[in-house]
Design a protein around this motif. Structure first.
Motif, PDB file in Angstrom:
ATOM      1  N   GLU A 198       0.793  -1.227   0.000  1.00 21.10           N
ATOM      2  CA  GLU A 198       0.000   0.000   0.000  1.00 21.10           C
ATOM      3  C   GLU A 198       0.832   1.287   0.000  1.00 21.10           C
ATOM      4  OE1 GLU A 198      -3.125  -0.172  -0.419  1.00 21.10           O
ATOM      5  OE2 GLU A 198      -3.401  -2.325  -0.095  1.00 21.10           O
ATOM      6  N   ALA A 199       1.995   1.261   0.648  1.00 18.98           N
ATOM      7  CA  ALA A 199       2.841   2.458   0.743  1.00 18.98           C
ATOM      8  C   ALA A 199       4.295   2.000   0.755  1.00 18.98           C
ATOM      9  CB  ALA A 199       2.509   3.264   1.995  1.00 18.98           C
ATOM     10  N   ARG A 200       4.778   1.558  -0.370  1.00 20.79           N
ATOM     11  CA  ARG A 200       6.043   0.833  -0.487  1.00 20.79           C
ATOM     12  C   ARG A 200       7.224   1.581   0.114  1.00 20.79           C
ATOM     13  NH1 ARG A 200       7.467  -3.557  -3.579  1.00 20.79           N
ATOM     14  NH2 ARG A 200       9.676  -3.729  -4.108  1.00 20.79           N
ATOM     15  N   GLY A 201       7.256   2.874  -0.054  1.00 21.13           N
ATOM     16  CA  GLY A 201       8.398   3.647   0.426  1.00 21.13           C
ATOM     17  C   GLY A 201       8.544   3.689   1.933  1.00 21.13           C
ATOM     18  N   TRP A 202       7.497   3.313   2.661  1.00 19.97           N
ATOM     19  CA  TRP A 202       7.522   3.353   4.125  1.00 19.97           C
ATOM     20  C   TRP A 202       7.760   1.987   4.761  1.00 19.97           C
ATOM     21  CZ3 TRP A 202       7.416   7.946   6.670  1.00 19.97           C
ATOM     22  CH2 TRP A 202       7.002   9.056   5.942  1.00 19.97           C
ATOM     23  N   ALA A 203       8.043   0.980   3.969  1.00 20.29           N
ATOM     24  CA  ALA A 203       8.069  -0.391   4.462  1.00 20.29           C
ATOM     25  C   ALA A 203       9.123  -0.649   5.535  1.00 20.29           C
ATOM     26  CB  ALA A 203       8.269  -1.362   3.296  1.00 20.29           C
ATOM     27  N   LEU A 204      10.253   0.061   5.484  1.00 20.78           N
ATOM     28  CA  LEU A 204      11.303  -0.138   6.499  1.00 20.78           C
ATOM     29  C   LEU A 204      11.093   0.742   7.733  1.00 20.78           C
ATOM     30  CD1 LEU A 204      14.720  -0.572   4.623  1.00 20.78           C
ATOM     31  CD2 LEU A 204      13.681  -2.139   6.279  1.00 20.78           C
ATOM     32  N   GLY A 205      10.182   1.709   7.634  1.00 18.89           N
ATOM     33  CA  GLY A 205       9.960   2.632   8.737  1.00 18.89           C
ATOM     34  C   GLY A 205       9.576   1.972  10.048  1.00 18.89           C
ATOM     35  N   PRO A 206       8.620   1.031  10.052  1.00 16.85           N
ATOM     36  CA  PRO A 206       8.234   0.408  11.323  1.00 16.85           C
ATOM     37  C   PRO A 206       9.387  -0.273  12.038  1.00 16.85           C
ATOM     38  CG  PRO A 206       6.575  -0.030   9.657  1.00 16.85           C
ATOM     39  CD  PRO A 206       7.735   0.617   8.950  1.00 16.85           C
ATOM     40  N   SER A 207      10.290  -0.896  11.306  1.00 20.62           N
ATOM     41  CA  SER A 207      11.419  -1.576  11.956  1.00 20.62           C
ATOM     42  C   SER A 207      12.308  -0.584  12.691  1.00 20.62           C
ATOM     43  CB  SER A 207      12.237  -2.351  10.920  1.00 20.62           C
ATOM     44  OG  SER A 207      11.505  -3.446  10.417  1.00 20.62           O
ATOM     45  N   VAL A 208      12.501   0.592  12.110  1.00 18.63           N
ATOM     46  CA  VAL A 208      13.294   1.626  12.786  1.00 18.63           C
ATOM     47  C   VAL A 208      12.588   2.090  14.060  1.00 18.63           C
ATOM     48  CG1 VAL A 208      14.326   3.915  12.555  1.00 18.63           C
ATOM     49  CG2 VAL A 208      14.271   2.382  10.588  1.00 18.63           C
ATOM     50  N   VAL A 209      11.275   2.272  13.973  1.00 15.00           N
ATOM     51  CA  VAL A 209      10.503   2.682  15.155  1.00 15.00           C
ATOM     52  C   VAL A 209      10.563   1.605  16.229  1.00 15.00           C
ATOM     53  CG1 VAL A 209       8.195   3.255  16.014  1.00 15.00           C
ATOM     54  CG2 VAL A 209       8.969   4.160  13.813  1.00 15.00           C
ATOM     55  N   PHE A 210      10.432   0.339  15.838  1.00 13.90           N
ATOM     56  CA  PHE A 210      10.509  -0.758  16.809  1.00 13.90           C
ATOM     57  C   PHE A 210      11.874  -0.777  17.496  1.00 13.90           C
ATOM     58  CE2 PHE A 210       7.250  -3.154  14.074  1.00 13.90           C
ATOM     59  CZ  PHE A 210       6.199  -2.758  14.899  1.00 13.90           C
ATOM     60  N   LEU A 211      12.928  -0.519  16.735  1.00 12.18           N
ATOM     61  CA  LEU A 211      14.272  -0.499  17.323  1.00 12.18           C
ATOM     62  C   LEU A 211      14.428   0.644  18.318  1.00 12.18           C
ATOM     63  CD1 LEU A 211      16.622  -1.400  14.336  1.00 12.18           C
ATOM     64  CD2 LEU A 211      16.497  -2.579  16.525  1.00 12.18           C
ATOM     65  N   LEU A 212      13.917   1.809  17.977  1.00  6.71           N
ATOM     66  CA  LEU A 212      13.992   2.951  18.893  1.00  6.71           C
ATOM     67  C   LEU A 212      13.239   2.657  20.184  1.00  6.71           C
ATOM     68  CD1 LEU A 212      13.479   5.904  16.376  1.00  6.71           C
ATOM     69  CD2 LEU A 212      15.566   5.398  17.669  1.00  6.71           C
ATOM     70  N   CYS A 213      12.069   2.054  20.068  1.00  8.38           N
ATOM     71  CA  CYS A 213      11.280   1.706  21.253  1.00  8.38           C
ATOM     72  C   CYS A 213      11.986   0.625  22.071  1.00  8.38           C
ATOM     73  CB  CYS A 213       9.894   1.240  20.847  1.00  8.38           C
ATOM     74  SG  CYS A 213       8.845   2.530  20.133  1.00  8.38           S
TER      75      CYS A 213
END
Length: 244
Positions: A198-213
């Motif tokens: 649905e939003a291909r360019g954002w696909a790696l974003g959640p993993s970065v957020v999970f790492l920060l958390c």
């Protein structure tokens, strides 16, 4: 590998779940979005390399070699850096936390490059990203080994799941942390897969957020220990009336 987090601080357990979710997202982007190889599942990549050699596919051989080289590089560098690190039952060593910081930075750069190309990098950038995300997973794997008994595998769960099932069928009392880690990895993979659609360019974003958390959760025990030593239990200075 048997699960080792049975006596971990609750915040460290949460950090493990978040790291599993991050790994699930990275594996999804690596396999679906890059070159159909995994970032951190080395056994599968060796098999994929063998299949690529057998079929004579130079492109697939390159992808598998890059993934294995990236993972091995991250693993080796962190193993040397954390050598001799003393683990405790209350928190993860500072060097382990620093490795996770570097991993987050590396994955953040990868997410930025992925996003700027709207999830469709050229061949050269795709190879760099493949090696980079694999290196991040190698770093994370080595960091969890260095963390000691309060950590468990987060990039591959085959051994943990096998131990859980065998001991459970053998009558041993099993907790919920192995199923929760598996569920977290699946959830992270599902989220990135949905974003790839649905939003291909954002696909790696959640993993970065999970790492920060995960970093925030992993630092919580250290913050509480520091506050306790400085006379700030619970984050507030205890006030005592002076003796008369």
């Amino acid at each position: 590998m048997a699960p080792r987090d049975g006596h971990a601080h609750p915040s460290l357990r949460i950090a493990l779940l978040l790291l599993c979710a991050a790994a699930g997202g990275v594996e999804t982007v690596s396999f679906i979005g890059l070159a159909h190889v995994f970032a951190g599942v080395v056994t599968s990549n060796f098999a994929l390399l063998g299949m690529a050699v057998g079929s004579g596919s130079a492109v697939d051989v390159t992808a598998a070699v890059l993934a294995l080289a990236g993972f091995g590089s991250g693993l080796t560098i962190v193993a040397i850096y954390t050598r001799g690190t003393a683990s405790t039952t209350a928190s993860w060593p500072h060097r382990v936390l620093l490795v996770l910081v570097v991993e987050t930075f590396l994955l953040g750069l990868s997410a930025l490059a992925w996003g700027l190309t709207d999830g469709s990098p050229g061949e050269a950038l795709r190879d760099v990203l493949q090696c980079g995300v694999a290196a991040a997973m190698g770093m994370q794997s080595a960091a969890m080994v260095a963390a000691g008994k309060t950590a468990s595998p987060t990039t591959y769960l085959t051994g943990s799941l096998a131990t859980y099932v065998v001991k459970g069928l053998g009558g041993g009392k099993q907790g919920l942390w192995v199923p929760l880690r598996v569920t977290s990895l699946i959830a992270g993979a599902a989220l990135s897969a949905a974003l790839l659609r649905e939003a291909r360019g954002w696909a790696l974003g959640p993993s970065v957020v999970f790492l920060l958390c995960a970093l925030a959760a992993a630092c919580t025990p250290l913050t509480r220990m520091r506050d306790g030593r400085s006379g700030w239990p619970g984050g507030r200075r205890s006030r005592r009336s002076p003796r008369r």
